[in-house]
Design a protein around this motif. Structure first.
Motif, PDB file in Angstrom:
ATOM      1  N   TRP A 181      69.613 106.062  34.621  1.00  0.00           N
ATOM      2  CA  TRP A 181      70.671 105.582  35.504  1.00  0.00           C
ATOM      3  C   TRP A 181      70.926 106.599  36.609  1.00  0.00           C
ATOM      4  O   TRP A 181      71.073 107.794  36.361  1.00  0.00           O
ATOM      5  CB  TRP A 181      71.958 105.353  34.711  1.00  0.00           C
ATOM      6  N   ILE A 182      70.989 106.077  37.850  1.00  0.00           N
ATOM      7  CA  ILE A 182      71.193 106.891  39.046  1.00  0.00           C
ATOM      8  C   ILE A 182      72.423 106.386  39.793  1.00  0.00           C
ATOM      9  O   ILE A 182      72.604 105.169  39.957  1.00  0.00           O
ATOM     10  CB  ILE A 182      69.966 106.815  39.983  1.00  0.00           C
ATOM     11  N   THR A 193      73.799 106.104  43.345  1.00  0.00           N
ATOM     12  CA  THR A 193      73.197 106.169  44.678  1.00  0.00           C
ATOM     13  C   THR A 193      74.104 106.819  45.706  1.00  0.00           C
ATOM     14  O   THR A 193      73.620 107.359  46.704  1.00  0.00           O
ATOM     15  CB  THR A 193      72.828 104.759  45.148  1.00  0.00           C
ATOM     16  N   ARG A 194      75.418 106.779  45.468  1.00  0.00           N
ATOM     17  CA  ARG A 194      76.392 107.359  46.404  1.00  0.00           C
ATOM     18  C   ARG A 194      77.716 107.470  45.664  1.00  0.00           C
ATOM     19  O   ARG A 194      77.862 106.919  44.571  1.00  0.00           O
ATOM     20  CB  ARG A 194      76.542 106.462  47.648  1.00  0.00           C
ATOM     21  N   VAL A 201      77.703 101.438  42.294  1.00  0.00           N
ATOM     22  CA  VAL A 201      76.725 102.380  42.856  1.00  0.00           C
ATOM     23  C   VAL A 201      75.699 102.817  41.813  1.00  0.00           C
ATOM     24  O   VAL A 201      74.775 103.569  42.136  1.00  0.00           O
ATOM     25  CB  VAL A 201      77.417 103.624  43.452  1.00  0.00           C
ATOM     26  N   VAL A 248      72.533 102.430  39.402  1.00  0.00           N
ATOM     27  CA  VAL A 248      71.277 101.672  39.400  1.00  0.00           C
ATOM     28  C   VAL A 248      70.383 102.213  38.298  1.00  0.00           C
ATOM     29  O   VAL A 248      70.232 103.444  38.147  1.00  0.00           O
ATOM     30  CB  VAL A 248      70.552 101.789  40.762  1.00  0.00           C
ATOM     31  N   GLU A 299      66.778 102.874  37.096  1.00  0.00           N
ATOM     32  CA  GLU A 299      65.474 103.006  37.742  1.00  0.00           C
ATOM     33  C   GLU A 299      64.416 103.498  36.762  1.00  0.00           C
ATOM     34  O   GLU A 299      64.728 104.143  35.756  1.00  0.00           O
ATOM     35  CB  GLU A 299      65.556 104.005  38.907  1.00  0.00           C
ATOM     36  N   ARG A 329      61.456 106.129  36.336  1.00  0.00           N
ATOM     37  CA  ARG A 329      61.110 107.414  36.943  1.00  0.00           C
ATOM     38  C   ARG A 329      60.084 108.140  36.084  1.00  0.00           C
ATOM     39  O   ARG A 329      60.070 108.005  34.851  1.00  0.00           O
ATOM     40  CB  ARG A 329      62.358 108.302  37.079  1.00  0.00           C
ATOM     41  N   SER A 346      79.117 113.291  49.209  1.00  0.00           N
ATOM     42  CA  SER A 346      77.983 112.464  49.621  1.00  0.00           C
ATOM     43  C   SER A 346      76.668 113.229  49.596  1.00  0.00           C
ATOM     44  O   SER A 346      75.618 112.672  49.239  1.00  0.00           O
ATOM     45  CB  SER A 346      78.229 111.911  51.032  1.00  0.00           C
ATOM     46  N   PHE A 394      74.298 113.166  46.402  1.00  0.00           N
ATOM     47  CA  PHE A 394      73.720 111.903  45.945  1.00  0.00           C
ATOM     48  C   PHE A 394      72.422 111.620  46.685  1.00  0.00           C
ATOM     49  O   PHE A 394      72.227 112.121  47.796  1.00  0.00           O
ATOM     50  CB  PHE A 394      74.731 110.765  46.171  1.00  0.00           C
ATOM     51  N   PRO A 395      71.541 110.815  46.047  1.00  0.00           N
ATOM     52  CA  PRO A 395      71.649 110.206  44.718  1.00  0.00           C
ATOM     53  C   PRO A 395      71.569 111.242  43.616  1.00  0.00           C
ATOM     54  O   PRO A 395      70.928 112.275  43.766  1.00  0.00           O
ATOM     55  CB  PRO A 395      70.455 109.251  44.663  1.00  0.00           C
ATOM     56  N   ARG A 396      72.231 110.937  42.475  1.00  0.00           N
ATOM     57  CA  ARG A 396      72.255 111.874  41.361  1.00  0.00           C
ATOM     58  C   ARG A 396      72.166 111.116  40.047  1.00  0.00           C
ATOM     59  O   ARG A 396      72.764 110.043  39.890  1.00  0.00           O
ATOM     60  CB  ARG A 396      73.535 112.710  41.386  1.00  0.00           C
TER      61      ARG A 396
END
Length: 310
Positions: free
Chosen positions: A5-6, A8-9, A15, A17, A19, A21, A53, A56-58
């Motif tokens: 899980w990321i 994005t902002r 926010v 997502v 993904e 990886r 800001s 991110f992403p983090r």
């Protein structure tokens, strides 16, 4: 490939997502963990909501438990030698809401057999926070202390750790959570109007320290009314009031807090291994359901810790 899980902002749950990886192979001083459970904490969502800001992403998540799938060269973990297949827990990591991740070995400990993966994944963030609250307020044998939010994750760890040093705890909670406070040797008291008077009745000789896990105005006001020494009032949730009114606030991002919490991890793992520090788990969720799980957590009163299972 791993799922992770990321955020994005900065923002709310929209926010986040999930993904796919690549997992970096471990270098010297690193291990890769196949995650069996990821711990969930209010800090996960709060740090996404309040982040800068440029950060991110983090990836999201600070603690996990699982099985070692790879070990970097010349590497031992915090608790000693390590091999592929060993069961471990890790805190503090970056990106624990994942199916697999590579982490610094200094943050990894052998998982106590007494703990399930779900419990182990939720031991150290709450446990080290509670330990620091007791440390900075100097709680010791014979003390009577007030804990606001005693049925929450940090509160339950506070109840147990205070009992281990011989202190007595009066813990605020809703009536539906009184059994939890009593189970861990605390004396429950209902929050709400009249709290100060109810605490005075339960502790006619007074309370020597107040430990705030909730951050409400009521918790702060009652703490300051009952404890004359503001060095013995601490909060993890009302930093602004602490700054303006001269009592203690601690947080994992503070260098002194981080250093203490890192140093206390082996002791907390030992206590858990001996069965003297337990982690109540209320519910588990599949990893793809992290948003639903976070919403449930942030609504309050989950009745114990939550874990994500890849």
């Amino acid at each position: 490939m791993a799922l992770q899980w990321i955020a994005t902002r900065p923002g709310d749950l929209d926010v986040l997502v999930l993904e796919e990886r690549d997992v970096a192979p471990p270098g010297e001083g690193e291990v890769t963990i196949e995650v069996r459970a990821a711990g969930m904490n209010p800090a996960d969502a709060k740090h996404v909501a309040r982040g800068k800001s440029e950060d991110f992403p983090r990836p999201v998540g600070y603690e996990v438990a699982g099985v070692v799938s790879a070990v970097g060269p010349a590497t031992t973990i915090a608790s000693g030698p390590v091999s592929v297949g060993d069961e471990v827990l890790a805190f503090r990591v970056v990106g624990g809401w994942a199916s697999e991740l590579t982490v610094p070995a200094r943050d990894v400990f052998a998982k106590p057999e007494a703990l399930s993966f779900d419990e182990a994944a939720n031991l150290l963030l709450a446990g080290s926070t509670a330990a620091e609250m007791l440390h900075v307020t100097g709680v010791s044998e014979g003390d009577t202390v007030l804990v606001h939010g005693a049925s929450g994750a940090v509160g339950v760890s506070l109840l147990q750790q205070a009992a281990l040093v011989g202190a007595s705890v009066i813990g605020t909670a809703g009536p539906h959570s009184f059994d939890t406070v009593a189970r861990f040797r605390g004396t429950p008291v209902a929050y709400g109007p009249g709290l100060e008077d109810r605490v005075r009745e339960l502790a006619p000789d007074g309370v020597v320290a107040a430990l705030d896990c909730v951050g409400t105005d009521e918790a702060v006001d009652v703490s300051l009314a009952l404890v004359a020494d503001r060095d013995r009032v601490v909060t993890i949730a009302a930093a602004e009031r602490a700054r303006t009114e001269g009592f203690r606030a601690i947080a994992g991002a503070m260098p002194k807090s981080a250093a203490f919490r890192d140093a206390v991890r082996p002791e907390l793992v030992r206590l858990a291994a001996e069965g003297r520090l337990v982690v109540p788990v209320a519910r588990t969720f599949a990893l793809p359901d992290a948003v639903e799980a976070t919403r449930f957590l942030m609504e309050g009163h989950p009745g114990g810790k939550l874990a994500l299972r890849p």
